[in-house]
Every structure is written in structure tokens, then in C-alpha cells.
Design a protein around this motif. Structure first.
Motif, PDB file in Angstrom:
ATOM      1  N   ASN A 281      58.452 -11.699 110.858  1.00 53.91           N
ATOM      2  CA  ASN A 281      57.094 -11.184 110.640  1.00 53.91           C
ATOM      3  C   ASN A 281      56.535 -10.553 111.913  1.00 53.91           C
ATOM      4  N   MET A 282      56.818 -11.194 113.037  1.00 45.48           N
ATOM      5  CA  MET A 282      56.208 -10.759 114.294  1.00 45.48           C
ATOM      6  C   MET A 282      56.887  -9.540 114.912  1.00 45.48           C
ATOM      7  N   THR A 283      58.180  -9.371 114.646  1.00 45.50           N
ATOM      8  CA  THR A 283      58.906  -8.283 115.317  1.00 45.50           C
ATOM      9  C   THR A 283      59.009  -7.014 114.472  1.00 45.50           C
ATOM     10  N   LEU A 284      58.676  -7.106 113.198  1.00 50.80           N
ATOM     11  CA  LEU A 284      58.806  -5.952 112.301  1.00 50.80           C
ATOM     12  C   LEU A 284      58.020  -4.736 112.817  1.00 50.80           C
ATOM     13  N   GLY A 285      56.739  -4.929 113.105  1.00 53.02           N
ATOM     14  CA  GLY A 285      55.878  -3.827 113.571  1.00 53.02           C
ATOM     15  C   GLY A 285      56.338  -3.237 114.894  1.00 53.02           C
ATOM     16  N   PRO A 286      56.525  -4.080 115.924  1.00 51.78           N
ATOM     17  CA  PRO A 286      56.954  -3.541 117.228  1.00 51.78           C
ATOM     18  C   PRO A 286      58.278  -2.773 117.161  1.00 51.78           C
ATOM     19  N   ILE A 287      59.238  -3.248 116.339  1.00 51.92           N
ATOM     20  CA  ILE A 287      60.533  -2.556 116.244  1.00 51.92           C
ATOM     21  C   ILE A 287      60.375  -1.237 115.495  1.00 51.92           C
TER      22      ILE A 287
ATOM     23  N   ALA B  95      57.426 -11.693 121.283  1.00 51.28           N
ATOM     24  CA  ALA B  95      56.933 -12.561 120.207  1.00 51.28           C
ATOM     25  C   ALA B  95      57.023 -14.027 120.615  1.00 51.28           C
ATOM     26  N   MET B  96      58.114 -14.391 121.291  1.00 54.03           N
ATOM     27  CA  MET B  96      58.315 -15.786 121.702  1.00 54.03           C
ATOM     28  C   MET B  96      57.235 -16.234 122.682  1.00 54.03           C
ATOM     29  N   LYS B  97      56.879 -15.337 123.601  1.00 55.30           N
ATOM     30  CA  LYS B  97      55.814 -15.662 124.573  1.00 55.30           C
ATOM     31  C   LYS B  97      54.507 -15.958 123.838  1.00 55.30           C
ATOM     32  N   LEU B  98      54.205 -15.123 122.842  1.00 54.53           N
ATOM     33  CA  LEU B  98      52.963 -15.309 122.087  1.00 54.53           C
ATOM     34  C   LEU B  98      53.011 -16.594 121.257  1.00 54.53           C
ATOM     35  N   LEU B  99      54.153 -16.887 120.673  1.00 54.71           N
ATOM     36  CA  LEU B  99      54.282 -18.121 119.882  1.00 54.71           C
ATOM     37  C   LEU B  99      54.118 -19.352 120.774  1.00 54.71           C
ATOM     38  N   GLU B 100      54.663 -19.265 121.977  1.00 50.35           N
ATOM     39  CA  GLU B 100      54.495 -20.386 122.935  1.00 50.35           C
ATOM     40  C   GLU B 100      53.021 -20.585 123.241  1.00 50.35           C
ATOM     41  N   ARG B 101      52.342 -19.484 123.387  1.00 46.14           N
ATOM     42  CA  ARG B 101      50.925 -19.535 123.738  1.00 46.14           C
ATOM     43  C   ARG B 101      50.086 -20.245 122.681  1.00 46.14           C
ATOM     44  N   VAL B 102      50.477 -20.106 121.401  1.00 46.03           N
ATOM     45  CA  VAL B 102      49.698 -20.763 120.342  1.00 46.03           C
ATOM     46  C   VAL B 102      50.391 -22.038 119.836  1.00 46.03           C
ATOM     47  N   GLY B 103      51.372 -22.511 120.618  1.00 47.22           N
ATOM     48  CA  GLY B 103      52.013 -23.791 120.308  1.00 47.22           C
ATOM     49  C   GLY B 103      52.924 -23.761 119.102  1.00 47.22           C
ATOM     50  N   LEU B 104      53.524 -22.604 118.808  1.00 48.49           N
ATOM     51  CA  LEU B 104      54.375 -22.512 117.612  1.00 48.49           C
ATOM     52  C   LEU B 104      55.779 -21.983 117.910  1.00 48.49           C
TER      53      LEU B 104
ATOM     54  N   ASP C 105      58.416 -23.535 118.381  1.00 48.95           N
ATOM     55  CA  ASP C 105      59.445 -24.278 117.622  1.00 48.95           C
ATOM     56  C   ASP C 105      59.501 -23.861 116.149  1.00 48.95           C
ATOM     57  N   ARG C 106      58.578 -23.003 115.729  1.00 46.91           N
ATOM     58  CA  ARG C 106      58.548 -22.571 114.322  1.00 46.91           C
ATOM     59  C   ARG C 106      59.056 -21.144 114.134  1.00 46.91           C
ATOM     60  N   ALA C 107      59.627 -20.561 115.173  1.00 45.64           N
ATOM     61  CA  ALA C 107      60.020 -19.146 115.128  1.00 45.64           C
ATOM     62  C   ALA C 107      60.948 -18.818 113.960  1.00 45.64           C
ATOM     63  N   ASN C 108      61.833 -19.742 113.606  1.00 42.24           N
ATOM     64  CA  ASN C 108      62.808 -19.448 112.549  1.00 42.24           C
ATOM     65  C   ASN C 108      62.435 -20.040 111.192  1.00 42.24           C
ATOM     66  N   GLU C 109      61.221 -20.573 111.106  1.00 42.73           N
ATOM     67  CA  GLU C 109      60.744 -21.122 109.825  1.00 42.73           C
ATOM     68  C   GLU C 109      60.210 -19.980 108.951  1.00 42.73           C
ATOM     69  N   TYR C 110      60.161 -20.230 107.636  1.00 46.38           N
ATOM     70  CA  TYR C 110      59.522 -19.289 106.718  1.00 46.38           C
ATOM     71  C   TYR C 110      58.058 -19.715 106.533  1.00 46.38           C
ATOM     72  N   PRO C 111      57.171 -18.772 106.219  1.00 47.80           N
ATOM     73  CA  PRO C 111      55.747 -19.104 106.078  1.00 47.80           C
ATOM     74  C   PRO C 111      55.460 -20.278 105.137  1.00 47.80           C
ATOM     75  N   SER C 112      56.279 -20.434 104.089  1.00 48.92           N
ATOM     76  CA  SER C 112      56.023 -21.516 103.119  1.00 48.92           C
ATOM     77  C   SER C 112      56.107 -22.904 103.755  1.00 48.92           C
TER      78      SER C 112
ATOM     79  N   ILE D 267      47.553 -14.072 113.767  1.00 53.71           N
ATOM     80  CA  ILE D 267      46.850 -13.561 114.956  1.00 53.71           C
ATOM     81  C   ILE D 267      47.850 -13.035 115.980  1.00 53.71           C
ATOM     82  N   VAL D 268      48.889 -13.843 116.282  1.00 58.84           N
ATOM     83  CA  VAL D 268      49.824 -13.378 117.313  1.00 58.84           C
ATOM     84  C   VAL D 268      50.697 -12.233 116.795  1.00 58.84           C
ATOM     85  N   ARG D 269      50.894 -12.162 115.472  1.00 56.08           N
ATOM     86  CA  ARG D 269      51.601 -11.000 114.922  1.00 56.08           C
ATOM     87  C   ARG D 269      50.816  -9.720 115.231  1.00 56.08           C
TER      88      ARG D 269
END
Length: 247
Positions: free
Chosen positions: A104-110, A124-133, A135-142, A154-156
Motif C-alpha cells: 500500500n505504501m510503496t505503490l504511489g512512490p514507485i 516506507a519503513m522509516k515512516l512505519l517505524e515512526r508510527v510504531g508499525l 512489525d506490521r509491514a508484511n501484514e494485510y489490512p484485514s 497517514i504514513v502512506r
């Protein structure tokens, strides 16, 4: 236009059914770089319509919208180029369910910023770290809670390096205990000087974070000022009545 002004709206109108419903009735406003403008008002006052007109998700009936000095209502302007610089966060996350958080996060930038996959993922990883997520990078939204989904949304938007962030009632679909985690991310952004326009019912957030509060009713801006001016010294009877109900 003043160089400090990022967005300028002149005589904006949005009518439905001819002129029977005036969702926006001759609205003019300026948003300066680094400002956190919070828009409040009763349901149906035109707040979300105003926000969605800023990036032409909602097409105004009449008026002008200048972004970085360019009138984006001009038919010859490529709105998609300008939209890339406007991050938008909705009430209902709008994450792609078939893609992981990282996807979700890399689609737009690429696709749009032509970043390499590695570069987009690192950012994207830097932003996910910033919001404490992180460890969820490879999870699906569900697999995420509402608050986590909204933090990802927000970070997307931030992955696109926007010049302004537009928030349309970002916490209204969340369980009460998840609201704080989303507002904390938004507070941090405001403190760092991100230009923000936020439509919200969270009066505490408006009071604490806004550099300016705009009160809308019946498609018009009725009053605006600092949080202290709006909350402690409202001028109009309409604003006094509204605050008496929500505070």
C-alpha cells in the motif's frame, strides 16, 4: 499571491440541484505554509465538501482554487500532478485490501514518483517505524485494528512527500480508545511544521494543535481565529450555540 500562501480559495461555490442546496456558498480562505487549520462545524455545514474541493475530488460549481500560485480549476491544468503534492486521509482508511501494508505504501512512490522499489521500501519503513508499525509491514489490512489502519493511511500519504495534508474526519470511524493513537501522529506532524487542513469533531485536538480554527455553517465560513479566540471568546451566536453543544 503571497509566497507564504500555499492554498488560496476565492468565491468557492458548490451547488446541488441547481441552487437548491448550497453546500459551499461563496467561500474564500487562505492556508499558509506550516499552518495547521482545523475546520469545525455541525454536520452538513460544508466542511468535508470544502476539504474535498481543495484537491478537486469534489468539483466546485464556481470559484478559484490556487495551489502554489496555480489555479487548479483551469481546464488546462493537469490536476494529477498537483494532487501528488496533496496527501489525503479519509474517514475510512481506503487501503487496498489485497496488498500488504508495505505494498500500500510503496505503490504511489514507485508508480508516480518513479522511485526504485528498494528506495520506496526504505522510505516506507522509516515512516512505519515512526508510527510504531514497522512489525506490521508484511501484514494485510484485514489484520490491523482501525487505529493501525488509519496510521498506515497517514504514513502512506506521507510517502508521496506532500506539501499539504488534508484530513477528512480521520478519527470518526474509530473506536474511542483508538482515537488517541491517530491524533498523536497528527500532532507530531503539526509540530514539525507540516501544512495541514483537518476537518474534525475532536475539539480537544482543535484547541491543542490548530494554529487557526475555522467554523463553518450552512456552506459559509462564519468565524475564524486562534483556538483561544474561537473557544474562549466566540463572537457569533451561532458559534456560541454550537460550542455549547459540543464542549
Amino acid at each position: 499571491m503571497n509566497a507564504d500562501t500555499l492554498l488560496k480559495v476565492e468565491n468557492l461555490k458548490k451547488y446541488y440541484g441547481g441552487e437548491t442546496v448550497k453546500a459551499l456558498d461563496d467561500v474564500s480562505a487562505e492556508i499558509k505554509r506550516g499552518e495547521a487549520v482545523v475546520v469545525i462545524g455541525p454536520s452538513g455545514s460544508g466542511k468535508s465538501t470544502f476539504l474535498r474541493c481543495l484537491n478537486l475530488l469534489e468539483m466546485p460549481t464556481d470559484g478559484h482554487i490556487y495551489f502554489n500560485g496555480v489555479d487548479i480549476m483551469d481546464k488546462n491544468v493537469n490536476i494529477n500532478i498537483h494532487r501528488q503534492k496533496m496527501g489525503m486521509v479519509f474517514q475510512h482508511f481506503n487501503l487496498f485490501p489485497h496488498m500488504t501494508v508495505m505494498g500500500n505504501m510503496t505503490l504511489g512512490p514507485i508508480k508516480l514518483l518513479k522511485m526504485s522499489k528498494a528506495e520506496a521500501e526504505a522510505s516506507a519503513m522509516k515512516l512505519l517505524e515512526r508510527v510504531g508499525l514497522a512489525d506490521r509491514a508484511n501484514e494485510y489490512p484485514s489484520k490491523l485494528s482501525g487505529g493501525q489502519k488509519q496510521r498506515v493511511a497517514i504514513v502512506r500519504a506521507l510517502c508521496m512527500n506532500p506539501e499539504v495534508m488534508l484530513f477528512d474526519e480521520p478519527t470518526s470511524a474509530l473506536d474511542p480508545e483508538m482515537v488517541g493513537e491517530v491524533l498523536d501522529v497528527m500532532k507530531e506532524l503539526a509540530n514539525e511544521g507540516m501544512t495541514m487542513v483537518v476537518v474534525t469533531h475532536e475539539m480537544g485536538f482543535a484547541r491543542e494543535v490548530a494554529s487557526r480554527v475555522v467554523f463553518m455553517d450552512r456552506g459559509k465560513i462564519m468565524e475564524q481565529g486562534t483556538p483561544a479566540e474561537i473557544f474562549e471568546n466566540p463572537q457569533s451566536e451561532r458559534l456560541k450555540t454550537f460550542l455549547a453543544k459540543v464542549l
